[in-house]
Design a protein around this motif. Structure first.
Motif, PDB file in Angstrom:
ATOM      1  N   GLY A 747      97.874  89.221  34.921  1.00 21.70           N
ATOM      2  CA  GLY A 747      99.089  88.515  35.481  1.00 21.70           C
ATOM      3  C   GLY A 747      98.857  87.043  35.407  1.00 21.70           C
ATOM      4  N   LYS A 748      97.749  86.566  34.545  1.00 20.88           N
ATOM      5  CA  LYS A 748      97.366  85.215  34.329  1.00 20.88           C
ATOM      6  C   LYS A 748      98.188  84.462  32.945  1.00 20.88           C
ATOM      7  N   VAL A 749      97.976  85.440  32.063  1.00 18.74           N
ATOM      8  CA  VAL A 749      98.432  84.991  30.859  1.00 18.74           C
ATOM      9  C   VAL A 749      99.704  85.739  30.569  1.00 18.74           C
ATOM     10  N   ARG A 750     101.032  85.257  30.610  1.00 14.95           N
ATOM     11  CA  ARG A 750     102.049  85.929  30.185  1.00 14.95           C
ATOM     12  C   ARG A 750     102.962  85.277  29.249  1.00 14.95           C
ATOM     13  N   LEU A 751     104.098  84.546  29.547  1.00 13.74           N
ATOM     14  CA  LEU A 751     104.925  84.051  28.664  1.00 13.74           C
ATOM     15  C   LEU A 751     104.512  82.822  27.894  1.00 13.74           C
ATOM     16  N   SER A 752     103.579  81.802  28.294  1.00 13.87           N
ATOM     17  CA  SER A 752     103.152  80.671  27.817  1.00 13.87           C
ATOM     18  C   SER A 752     101.557  80.844  27.776  1.00 13.87           C
ATOM     19  N   ILE A 753     101.322  79.909  26.784  1.00 10.72           N
ATOM     20  CA  ILE A 753      99.792  79.750  26.733  1.00 10.72           C
ATOM     21  C   ILE A 753      99.546  78.098  26.653  1.00 10.72           C
ATOM     22  N   ARG A 754      98.631  77.825  27.712  1.00  7.28           N
ATOM     23  CA  ARG A 754      98.306  76.338  27.719  1.00  7.28           C
ATOM     24  C   ARG A 754      97.045  76.114  28.486  1.00  7.28           C
ATOM     25  N   SER A 755      96.561  75.021  28.411  1.00  2.00           N
ATOM     26  CA  SER A 755      95.326  74.648  29.089  1.00  2.00           C
ATOM     27  C   SER A 755      95.649  74.358  30.514  1.00  2.00           C
ATOM     28  N   TRP A 756      94.512  74.759  31.497  1.00  2.00           N
ATOM     29  CA  TRP A 756      94.781  74.431  32.882  1.00  2.00           C
ATOM     30  C   TRP A 756      93.719  73.122  33.287  1.00  2.00           C
ATOM     31  N   PRO A 757      93.824  72.546  34.431  1.00  2.00           N
ATOM     32  CA  PRO A 757      93.178  71.858  35.070  1.00  2.00           C
ATOM     33  C   PRO A 757      91.756  71.972  35.243  1.00  2.00           C
ATOM     34  N   ASN A 758      90.794  70.894  34.882  1.00  2.00           N
ATOM     35  CA  ASN A 758      89.234  71.257  35.131  1.00  2.00           C
ATOM     36  C   ASN A 758      88.855  72.334  34.047  1.00  2.00           C
ATOM     37  N   GLU A 759      89.639  72.434  32.867  1.00  2.00           N
ATOM     38  CA  GLU A 759      88.875  73.157  31.867  1.00  2.00           C
ATOM     39  C   GLU A 759      88.073  72.073  31.080  1.00  2.00           C
ATOM     40  N   LYS A 760      87.110  72.878  30.186  1.00  2.00           N
ATOM     41  CA  LYS A 760      86.163  72.087  29.486  1.00  2.00           C
ATOM     42  C   LYS A 760      86.598  71.796  28.124  1.00  2.00           C
ATOM     43  N   GLU A 761      86.805  70.679  27.720  1.00  2.00           N
ATOM     44  CA  GLU A 761      87.434  70.265  26.326  1.00  2.00           C
ATOM     45  C   GLU A 761      86.305  70.237  25.179  1.00  2.00           C
ATOM     46  N   PRO A 762      86.806  70.843  23.938  1.00  2.00           N
ATOM     47  CA  PRO A 762      86.043  70.935  22.941  1.00  2.00           C
ATOM     48  C   PRO A 762      85.721  69.568  22.656  1.00  2.00           C
ATOM     49  N   ALA A 763      84.553  69.167  22.148  1.00  2.00           N
ATOM     50  CA  ALA A 763      84.396  67.612  21.855  1.00  2.00           C
ATOM     51  C   ALA A 763      84.805  67.337  20.424  1.00  2.00           C
ATOM     52  N   ASP A 764      85.123  68.235  19.543  1.00  2.00           N
ATOM     53  CA  ASP A 764      85.633  68.328  18.255  1.00  2.00           C
ATOM     54  C   ASP A 764      87.190  67.976  18.290  1.00  2.00           C
ATOM     55  N   GLY A 765      87.827  68.190  19.428  1.00  2.00           N
ATOM     56  CA  GLY A 765      89.270  68.050  19.483  1.00  2.00           C
ATOM     57  C   GLY A 765      90.128  69.315  19.101  1.00  2.00           C
ATOM     58  N   ARG A 766      89.451  70.418  18.666  1.00  2.00           N
ATOM     59  CA  ARG A 766      90.271  71.462  18.375  1.00  2.00           C
ATOM     60  C   ARG A 766      91.090  72.087  19.749  1.00  2.00           C
ATOM     61  N   LEU A 767      92.131  72.981  19.434  1.00  2.00           N
ATOM     62  CA  LEU A 767      92.810  73.529  20.329  1.00  2.00           C
ATOM     63  C   LEU A 767      91.947  74.378  21.250  1.00  2.00           C
ATOM     64  N   PHE A 768      92.473  74.329  22.610  1.00  2.00           N
ATOM     65  CA  PHE A 768      91.830  75.255  23.619  1.00  2.00           C
ATOM     66  C   PHE A 768      92.940  75.532  24.695  1.00  2.00           C
ATOM     67  N   ALA A 769      92.468  76.698  25.406  1.00  2.00           N
ATOM     68  CA  ALA A 769      93.495  77.056  26.664  1.00  2.00           C
ATOM     69  C   ALA A 769      92.896  78.133  27.242  1.00  2.00           C
ATOM     70  N   ARG A 770      92.705  78.168  28.603  1.00  2.00           N
ATOM     71  CA  ARG A 770      92.211  79.133  29.350  1.00  2.00           C
ATOM     72  C   ARG A 770      90.689  79.458  28.847  1.00  2.00           C
ATOM     73  N   GLY A 771      90.044  78.558  28.602  1.00  2.00           N
ATOM     74  CA  GLY A 771      88.688  79.008  28.351  1.00  2.00           C
ATOM     75  C   GLY A 771      88.410  79.272  27.010  1.00  2.00           C
ATOM     76  N   VAL A 772      89.344  79.479  26.050  1.00  2.00           N
ATOM     77  CA  VAL A 772      89.393  79.898  24.712  1.00  2.00           C
ATOM     78  C   VAL A 772      89.606  78.738  23.763  1.00  2.00           C
TER      79      VAL A 772
END
Length: 843
Positions: A747-772
Motif C-alpha cells: 500500500g505504499k507504492v501505487r500510482l506514482s513513484i517519487r522520493s520522500w522527505p529524509n531520503e538519502k540522496e546519491p552523491a552522483d546525482g542519479r535518480l532515486f525514490a523510496r530508497g531505490v
C-alpha cells in the motif's frame, strides 16, 4: 408449513455447497422457521414486509431499494436476517458476500452488533435444516463477525484482520464516518496504507444498508452516488453491490443524484401491506396505532433563560412528570444542555448541586462519550424499573426502548418522528405522554436553533401544534414540506482521483469530509494518556477503540488552541507532532493533565475535567502498523519458502473468488515476484543485527528490525516491480497489471513513484525514490517456475512521458485504473495483499 425442496441444478442462483450432491434435492428450513429460530423462538413469525424483503422460502434477487417502515417494527432484524437467509442459508450466489450496515452515530453500533451476534448464535444452537456449507459460514460469522468499524485498534484478533479474508462472508457495522471514508479510499482512524484494501472490500460484493438516513445529511447523497457508480459498466465491480436505504421519513427525491437517476416507475420501496396496516388483530396494527398524547411544555428556551434558569426549570419539570417505576426519556438538541440538565437532576459534586432525583436512577447518553463511560447510561436505559435518561439525538434511531414519558425539545419534523418512536414503542402503556419544549429563535441564524436551522424548527412547530396523538399511523398523515438543501455531490472524476493515496508534498490528503457529513457536523477523535515528557515517544501505542471520544471539529479546535499538550501522528515523519488545528476524521492524543473530558459527563473541553486514562497491554505502535511488521517475525524464513506460501495462498484465493485466465496468471506472477526486491543489499542489511552472520538465505523474514541506515525509507516492492518490468517477456499476461500488483502489495507504492522527505540522496546525482537508486543491482535467483535473472534497476520509469522502456510508471498505472476501474483494480490489489499477509502469519 412444509419445508422447501431446492434443486441447485434447476435454480442456478443457488450455489451447491457439495458438488457431489449436485443432482440431489436438498431440504432446508422455511423462512418462518429460520426467522423464528434466529429471534429465539419458533413462534416469532416475521411480519409480511420482513418476509417480502427476504423473498420468502426461495429468496429473491438482491437489488437496491428503499425500506419505508414505521419505527418499532424490526427493520434491523428484517435486513440482517434477509441477508443471512439468502446468502448463508440458501447460498444464493446473487447475494453479496459482505453485509455493510451503516449507522449515523456510534451510539447505535454496539447495540446493533449485539443483536447480530445473538441472531447468529441462536441459529447455530439448532442448525437442523441448514446445509453443511451454511453451518460452516454461520460458524465463521460467529467467530469473525460482526466487525465493528469505529476507529481505534480492534482487540479481538479474529475480527482485527477481517480484510485478509475477502472470500469469506462478513458483517461490518460502523458509523457513516468510518464506512464512507473507507469507501472513498481515505479511511478515518486507520493506517493509510490499508486504505486500498477497505476501499476494495467495501465497493465490491457488498450489500450496503444505510439505516436512519434522516440523520445522515450528505451521507445519503454520497451513498446514492456510489450506488450509481457501482452500476456503471466502466466502474466494474467483482460481485453485486446494491444499497438499501432505511427510514420512516426519507424522501426518495434525495436519492435522485446526477449519477443515480430513478427508474421510470420510481425507486422500489418496501412498505407495510394494507392488510397488515388494517388487521386489528395483528401486532403491526397495534404498534402503529399505539396512542401517545402530545402536550406543549410550560416553558420555552429563549435568550433570556439560555444561560441560566432553563436547565433548572427543565430538570424540575422532569421530576414533576416522571412516574416512579417507569422509563422517562428526555431528548435535547445539544450535548452541553443534556449535561447541564443531567447535573441539575442528578446533582453535581463539583458545583455543589444537590440531586433532585436518585442519581443511581438517572443516566446520561450522548455521542461525546468514550464507549465504556457511555455504557453506564445505556445499561440503565435498557434495564427495568425506575429510570430517567437524559439524551441527545443519539437515541433518535436504532434504540429499542419504550418510554412511558418522552420530553423533547423542538427539532426538525423527521427528528421528532424518530424521537416519538421511543415512546410507547411496544404498545404496553395506557397513559403514554409526550411533552415538547419550544425554542424561541430570533432570526434564521439564531444560535439557539443549533444544530438545526430556525426554519426547520418553524415547520416542525406548525406540524406539532395541532397534533394531539403521536401514534405512528397519525404521524404518517402529517405532511411537512421537504427542505431544499444544496449539498456537495461527489462526481466520478473525483472518486477516480481518490484512487491515488499518495499524499501531497506536505504530507496532507484530499479533504473528503464534505461528502461524509454536513459541514457543521464533522468530527475528530480524541484519546487521553499520561505523557510524562515534552511529547510522546514514537513507540506510544495506537489507541484502542474504548479509549476514543468523538468531538466536533469546532469544539476540538478551540480546545487544542488552549491545551498545548495534544499531538497527532505524522505518518511521513513517523513521529508525534503538536496539534495545531483540528482536521476532520483525525485522531489526537491528549495528555491527561490537559483535561477536556469527564468520566461522568463526557467531552466538555474544560481543562478542569480530568479523565481516567484507559490502558491496554499489547497494542500496536504506529510504526509497527505502518512498517512491514510481518517481515520481522520470531523466526528466520527464506525468500523461497515465504514466496511459495504466498503463491499457495494466492491460488486458494483465486479459486475461491473465481478469478482465472489472464487475470489469474498475472496475479500468480505477481505472487512469485512480489519480494524479489528483498535481494537488495539495503534490505538484507535490515535483516541482521550489526556484525551478525546468518548462513543460508536469501532471507525474507528475520527476528530483527534493524533501522535502515544505508537507505532510509527503502521499499523492496518498488525494486521488485521494476525488476519485473525489465525482465518479463513483452507478451506476458497483463504485464503492467503484474507490475502494479507487485508494487502495491504494502500500500505504499501505487500510482506514482517519487522520493520522500529524509531520503538519502546519491552523491552522483542519479535518480532515486523510496530508497531505490538508479542502476542498483539485484542478483539472479530461481524460485519454482520463475527464473529471475540478474537485473540492473532503471528508474527512468518515474519520469513523465515515454522512456527507454516504454510508457512511464504513472502512464501505465493510470491506464490500468481507467481500464479496470478503481473498484476492480483495488480488489485485485487486495487479493495479493491478503495472500502475502496470510502467508506471513504462518511464518
Amino acid at each position: 408449513m412444509a419445508r422447501v425442496a431446492i434443486c441447485n441444478e434447476q435454480n442456478p442462483t443457488l450455489s451447491n455447497p457439495d458438488r457431489r450432491k449436485n443432482r440431489q434435492l436438498e431440504e432446508v428450513m422455511n423462512y418462518e422457521e429460520f426467522f423464528g429460530r434466529a429471534m429465539g423462538g419458533e413462534d416469532r413469525a416475521p411480519y409480511g414486509y420482513q418476509r417480502d424483503l427476504a423473498g420468502g422460502d426461495t429468496g429473491r434477487p438482491c437489488t437496491s431499494h428503499l425500506i419505508d417502515i414505521p419505527t418499532g417494527l424490526g427493520k434491523t432484524a428484517a435486513v440482517v436476517l434477509a441477508w443471512l437467509w439468502n446468502r448463508v442459508a440458501l447460498q444464493r450466489a446473487d447475494w453479496p458476500k459482505r453485509l455493510v450496515y451503516c449507522l449515523p452515530m456510534r451510539t447505535l453500533v454496539e447495540q446493533t452488533a449485539s443483536e447480530v451476534k445473538g441472531w447468529i448464535g441462536s441459529l447455530l444452537k439448532d442448525a437442523t435444516g441448514l446445509s453443511e456449507k451454511a453451518i460452516v459460514d454461520l460458524t465463521w460469522l460467529r467467530d469473525h463477525s460482526p466487525i465493528i468499524l469505529m476507529g481505534g485498534e480492534e482487540l479481538d484478533a479474529a475480527r482485527k484482520e477481517w480484510d485478509l479474508h475477502p472470500e469469506k462472508p462478513a458483517i461490518l457495522i460502523g458509523t457513516q464516518d468510518m464506512l464512507l471514508s473507507r469507501a472513498l479510499n481515505r479511511g478515518y482512524g486507520m493506517s493509510r496504507y490499508r486504505w486500498p484494501m477497505h476501499f476494495a472490500l467495501l465497493n465490491n460484493d457488498c450489500l450496503w444498508v444505510m439505516d436512519e438516513t434522516q440523520l445522515m445529511g450528505v451521507g445519503v447523497e454520497t451513498s446514492a452516488q456510489f450506488d450509481g457508480f457501482r452500476h456503471q459498466e466502466a466502474m466494474h465491480t467483482h460481485g453485486a453491490c446494491p444499497t438499501w436505504w432505511m427510514s420512516a421519513t426519507l424522501a426518495g427525491e434525495r436519492l435522485d443524484t446526477v449519477d443515480h437517476q430513478p427508474p421510470g416507475t420510481g425507486w422500489p420501496v418496501i412498505r407495510l401491506s394494507d392488510a397488515e396496516r388494517n388487521n386489528t388483530e395483528g401486532r403491526p396494527f397495534k404498534l402503529i396505532n399505539a396512542a401517545k398524547q402530545v402536550f406543549k411544555a410550560p416553558f420555552t428556551l429563549s435568550k433570556a433563560n439560555s444561560q441560566k434558569g432553563y436547565t433548572e426549570t427543565f430538570a424540575a419539570f422532569i421530576k414533576e412528570k416522571h412516574v416512579q417505576g417507569t422509563l422517562t426519556l428526555v431528548v435535547v438538541n445539544r450535548v452541553s444542555r443534556a449535561q447541564e440538565i443531567y447535573g441539575a437532576l442528578a446533582g453535581s459534586k463539583g458545583k455543589g448541586k444537590s440531586p433532585l432525583y436518585d442519581p443511581a436512577r438517572v443516566g446520561l447518553i450522548h455521542a461525546r462519550f468514550r464507549p465504556g463511560d457511555r455504557s453506564m447510561g445505556e445499561q440503565l436505559m435498557q434495564g427495568d424499573g425506575d429510570r430517567i435518561i437524559i439524551a441527545t439525538q443519539a437515541v433518535e434511531a436504532g434504540v429499542d426502548v419504550s418510554a412511558r414519558l418522552l420530553i423533547t425539545e423542538l427539532a426538525p419534523w423527521s427528528s421528532l418522528v424518530q424521537r416519538f418512536g421511543r415512546c410507547h414503542r411496544k404498545a404496553e402503556y395506557t397513559d403514554a405522554e409526550i411533552h415538547w419544549a419550544d425554542i424561541a429563535c430570533d432570526g434564521e441564524k439564531d444560535e439557539l436553533a443549533r444544530p438545526y436551522e430556525a426554519k426547520e424548527l418553524e415547520e416542525a412547530r406548525r406540524a406539532i401544534a395541532s397534533l394531539g396523538n403521536a401514534a405512528p399511523i397519525e404521524l404518517s398523515e402529517v405532511k411537512v414540506p421537504q427542505r431544499k438543501v444544496i449539498r456537495p455531490v461527489i462526481r466520478r472524476r473525483e472518486l477516480i482521483d481518490l484512487f491515488d493515496t499518495t499524499p501531497d508534498l506536505c504530507g496532507q490528503d484530499t479533504d473528503i469530509s464534505r461528502y461524509i457529513r454536513d459541514g457543521n457536523d464533522t468530527d475528530v477523535q480524541v484519546f487521553w494518556r499520561v505523557v510524562e515528557g515534552e511529547m510522546p515517544f514514537p513507540e506510544e501505542p495506537v489507541p484502542a477503540r474504548d479509549e476514543l471520544c468523538r468531538a466536533s471539529v469546532g469544539a476540538a479546535a478551540s480546545f487544542l488552541k488552549k491545551a498545548r499538550r495534544a499531538w497527532r501522528w505524522n505518518h511521513v515523519e513517523k513521529r508525534w507532532v503538536e496539534a495545531d488545528k483540528a482536521l476532520p476524521g483525525a485522531i489526537y492524543l491528549v495528555d491527561v493533565d490537559a483535561g477536556g473530558y469527564s468520566d461522568a459527563l463526557g467531552w466538555t473541553g474544560n481543562a478542569k475535567d480530568k479523565p481516567t486514562p484507559i490502558t491496554h497491554a499489547g497494542l500496536s505502535t504506529h510504526d509497527a502498523n505502518e512498517d512491514d511488521k510481518g517481515t520481522f517475525t520470531r523466526e528466520w524464513e527464506t525468500l523461497t519458502g515465504h514466496t511459495e506460501k504466498v503463491v499457495a495462498e494466492t491460488s486458494a484465493l483465486l479459486a475461491a473468488t473465481g478469478i482465472n485466465g489472464e487475470l489469474g496468471i498475472a496475479i500468480t506472477n505477481a505472487a512469485w515476484w512480489h519480494d524479489i526486491g528483498k535481494l537488495h543489499t539495503a534490505f538484507m542489511s535490515m535483516m541482521r543485527e550489526d556484525g551478525e552472520e546468518k548462513l543460508g538465505g536469501p532471507w525474507a523474514k528475520s527476528p530483527h528490525n534493524t533501522r535502515q541506515k544505508e537507505r532510509p525509507g527503502f521499499r523492496h516492492e518498488l525494486a521488485s516491480a521494476i525488476a519485473w518490468l525489465l525482465s518479463a517477456q513483452s507478451d506476458a499476461a497483463e504485464r503492467d497489471l503484474t507490475a502494479y500488483l507487485i508494487a502495491a502489495h504494502h500500500g505504499k507504492v501505487r500510482l506514482s513513484i517519487r522520493s520522500w522527505p529524509n531520503e538519502k540522496e546519491p552523491a552522483d546525482g542519479r535518480l532515486f525514490a523510496r530508497g531505490v537508486w538508479d542502476n542498483d543491482e539485484l542478483p539472479a535467483i530461481t524460485m519454482g517456475p520463475q527464473a529471475v535473472p540478474k537485473v540492473k534497476l532503471d528508474l527512468s520509469f518515474m519520469r513523465m512521458g515515454e522512456g527507454p522502456h516504454g510508457p512511464s510508471w504513472l502512464a501505465r498505472t493510470t491506464a490500468l485504473r481507467d481500464r479496470f476501474g478503481p473498484f476492480s483494480l483495488a480488489y485485485l490489489e487486495t487479493l495479493l495483499r491478503a495472500a502475502d499477509a496470510r502467508a506471513s502469519r504462518t511464518a
